[in-house]
Design an enzyme around this catalytic site. Structure first.
Site, PDB file in Angstrom:
ATOM      1  N   GLY A 285       7.487  15.252 -23.119  1.00  0.00           N
ATOM      2  CA  GLY A 285       8.121  14.432 -22.623  1.00  0.00           C
ATOM      3  C   GLY A 285       9.583  14.523 -22.073  1.00  0.00           C
ATOM      4  O   GLY A 285       9.957  13.244 -23.007  1.00  0.00           O
TER       5      GLY A 285
ATOM      6  N   TYR B   5      31.395  38.548 -16.305  1.00  0.00           N
ATOM      7  CA  TYR B   5      30.459  37.949 -18.035  1.00  0.00           C
ATOM      8  C   TYR B   5      31.348  37.401 -19.270  1.00  0.00           C
ATOM      9  O   TYR B   5      31.320  35.997 -19.110  1.00  0.00           O
ATOM     10  CB  TYR B   5      28.794  38.183 -18.086  1.00  0.00           C
ATOM     11  CG  TYR B   5      28.441  37.834 -18.725  1.00  0.00           C
ATOM     12  CD1 TYR B   5      27.354  37.123 -18.280  1.00  0.00           C
ATOM     13  CD2 TYR B   5      27.798  38.415 -19.785  1.00  0.00           C
ATOM     14  CE1 TYR B   5      26.786  35.852 -19.039  1.00  0.00           C
ATOM     15  CE2 TYR B   5      27.170  37.143 -20.909  1.00  0.00           C
ATOM     16  CZ  TYR B   5      26.226  36.496 -21.015  1.00  0.00           C
ATOM     17  OH  TYR B   5      25.742  35.775 -21.100  1.00  0.00           O
TER      18      TYR B   5
ATOM     19  N   SER C 145      28.538  33.309 -25.603  1.00  0.00           N
ATOM     20  CA  SER C 145      27.696  34.433 -25.555  1.00  0.00           C
ATOM     21  C   SER C 145      28.566  35.486 -26.549  1.00  0.00           C
ATOM     22  O   SER C 145      29.850  35.704 -26.846  1.00  0.00           O
ATOM     23  CB  SER C 145      27.687  35.647 -24.682  1.00  0.00           C
ATOM     24  OG  SER C 145      27.218  36.752 -24.604  1.00  0.00           O
TER      25      SER C 145
HETATM   26  P1  NAI Z   1      17.460  33.384 -17.836  1.00  0.00           P
HETATM   27  O1  NAI Z   1      17.975  33.903 -16.676  1.00  0.00           O
HETATM   28  O2  NAI Z   1      16.125  33.782 -18.596  1.00  0.00           O
HETATM   29  O3  NAI Z   1      17.468  31.496 -17.893  1.00  0.00           O
HETATM   30  C1  NAI Z   1      18.417  30.646 -17.014  1.00  0.00           C
HETATM   31  C2  NAI Z   1      18.055  29.515 -16.583  1.00  0.00           C
HETATM   32  O4  NAI Z   1      19.155  28.865 -15.906  1.00  0.00           O
HETATM   33  C3  NAI Z   1      16.895  29.278 -15.478  1.00  0.00           C
HETATM   34  O5  NAI Z   1      16.113  28.167 -15.733  1.00  0.00           O
HETATM   35  C4  NAI Z   1      17.838  29.087 -13.979  1.00  0.00           C
HETATM   36  O6  NAI Z   1      17.164  28.756 -13.319  1.00  0.00           O
HETATM   37  C5  NAI Z   1      19.111  28.427 -14.695  1.00  0.00           C
HETATM   38  N1  NAI Z   1      19.930  28.345 -13.688  1.00  0.00           N
HETATM   39  C6  NAI Z   1      20.743  29.768 -13.598  1.00  0.00           C
HETATM   40  N2  NAI Z   1      21.850  29.353 -12.786  1.00  0.00           N
HETATM   41  C7  NAI Z   1      21.861  28.185 -12.125  1.00  0.00           C
HETATM   42  C8  NAI Z   1      22.430  27.455 -11.868  1.00  0.00           C
HETATM   43  N3  NAI Z   1      22.958  27.793 -10.869  1.00  0.00           N
HETATM   44  N4  NAI Z   1      22.154  26.085 -11.599  1.00  0.00           N
HETATM   45  C9  NAI Z   1      21.349  25.228 -12.812  1.00  0.00           C
HETATM   46  N5  NAI Z   1      20.304  26.211 -13.296  1.00  0.00           N
HETATM   47  C10 NAI Z   1      20.299  27.575 -13.341  1.00  0.00           C
HETATM   48  O7  NAI Z   1      19.041  32.922 -19.453  1.00  0.00           O
HETATM   49  P2  NAI Z   1      18.774  32.799 -20.681  1.00  0.00           P
HETATM   50  O8  NAI Z   1      18.420  34.399 -21.138  1.00  0.00           O
HETATM   51  O9  NAI Z   1      17.350  31.839 -21.360  1.00  0.00           O
HETATM   52  O10 NAI Z   1      20.459  32.110 -20.785  1.00  0.00           O
HETATM   53  C11 NAI Z   1      20.229  31.210 -21.140  1.00  0.00           C
HETATM   54  C12 NAI Z   1      21.979  30.983 -21.105  1.00  0.00           C
HETATM   55  O11 NAI Z   1      22.781  31.767 -22.981  1.00  0.00           O
HETATM   56  C13 NAI Z   1      23.186  31.825 -20.815  1.00  0.00           C
HETATM   57  O12 NAI Z   1      24.127  30.711 -20.049  1.00  0.00           O
HETATM   58  C14 NAI Z   1      23.278  32.768 -20.974  1.00  0.00           C
HETATM   59  O13 NAI Z   1      24.052  33.516 -20.642  1.00  0.00           O
HETATM   60  C15 NAI Z   1      23.386  32.540 -22.481  1.00  0.00           C
HETATM   61  N6  NAI Z   1      22.758  34.165 -23.178  1.00  0.00           N
HETATM   62  C16 NAI Z   1      21.997  34.411 -23.149  1.00  0.00           C
HETATM   63  C17 NAI Z   1      21.430  35.467 -23.637  1.00  0.00           C
HETATM   64  C18 NAI Z   1      20.002  36.709 -24.235  1.00  0.00           C
HETATM   65  O14 NAI Z   1      19.940  37.837 -24.691  1.00  0.00           O
HETATM   66  N7  NAI Z   1      19.248  36.013 -23.983  1.00  0.00           N
HETATM   67  C19 NAI Z   1      22.738  36.000 -24.645  1.00  0.00           C
HETATM   68  C20 NAI Z   1      23.803  36.166 -25.132  1.00  0.00           C
HETATM   69  C21 NAI Z   1      23.529  34.689 -23.745  1.00  0.00           C
END
Ligand code: NAI
Length: 247
Positions: free
Chosen positions: A54, A149, A136
């Protein structure tokens, strides 16, 4: 933390909300009663999730600074901003290029400037706002194989604290959620490239000895977005199984 509609009447923007951590945050904020807008590069996936919970979905590349302003003007105003969109890169620093640096900084840091710049005037006028930036643990601990990063995420932390300082008396809070290794497509893609040993290194760096779940990050974010967190600002909340313990 139970779902109890604590965000009813609030309008929230979640960048990168189509999958992974952002999708869990969008789902949780919507379950808590917020009117959620998912802004993601992948608008198809964003729309599928939005229909399910939603919410609304809009295509946005957070590195396109003009587009950011347009989306916020046309879908706002927002009471809650969650800067979640991000990308990582696993390479030793000497193997990275100036183009890599620019891209990592644009997606992880500059985008946060742009969204914050666009939402703040309304929040300041309303005397209310919640800004939650998904950084992070790398941003405070550094990262072997992720120097740029980590630098971008460290920048997010310093920026968030500065915004908290500038807006503390205006009813606006700004906080960081610092995930450790979370089981998302981003992490799975890194493991696919880096091998199972990388998975062992990541889980071994946590005190809990496991990956976190996107829902665990979403619970922390929803708390910081709630009225109950009104006296919490400029903080870093690690959701990392204790990885940042002592930092
Ligand atoms: P993911 O890659 O699984 O999902 C990221 C989402 O952001 C995707 O839907 C993608 O389409 C979107 N995205 C990427 N670039 C974009 C852009 N230029 N404009 C609009 N949307 C965009 O990543 P995840 O793992 O869910 O990470 C989310 C956040 O958490 C990030 O900021 C990441 O750096 C942070 N993070 C993740 C960790 C992990 O272990 N998964 C650890 C520490 C931080």
């Amino acid at each position: 933390m139970d779902t109890n509609r604590t965000l009813t009447g609030r309008r929230a923007l979640v960048t990168g909300g189509a999958r992974g951590i952002g999708a869990a945050i969008a789902r949780r904020l919507a379950a808590d009663g917020a009117c959620v807008v998912i802004a993601d590069l992948d608008v198809e996936e964003g729309r599928r999730l939005a229909a399910d919970i939603g919410a609304a979905a809009v295509q946005l590349d957070v590195t396109e600074l003009l587009q950011v302003g347009e989306v916020i003007d046309s879908h706002g105003p927002f009471d809650i901003l969650v800067n979640n969109a991000g990308m990582d890169q696993h390479a030793f620093f000497t193997q990275t290029t100036a183009d890599d640096w620019r891209r990592l900084l644009a997606v992880n840091l500059e985008s946060v400037f742009a969204t914050t710049h666009a939402v703040l005037p309304h929040m300041q006028g309303a005397g209310y706002g919640r800004i939650i930036n998904i950084a992070s643990e790398a941003g405070r601990l550094g990262s072997r194989g992720g120097a740029v990063y980590a630098a971008a995420k460290g920048g997010v932390i310093a920026f968030t604290r500065s915004i908290a300082r500038e807006n503390g008396r205006k009813g606006i809070t700004a906080n960081v959620v610092a995930p450790g290794p979370i089981d998302t497509p981003m992490l799975r893609e890194a493991v696919a490239r880096g091998g199972e040993r990388l998975m062992g290194t990541m889980t071994g760096a946590t005190l809990a000895g496991r990956l976190g779940t996107p829902d665990e990050v979403a619970a922390a974010t929803a708390f910081l977005a709630s009225d109950a967190a009104g006296f919490i600002t400029g903080e870093i909340l690690g959701v990392s199984g204790g990885m940042g313990c002592g930092a």
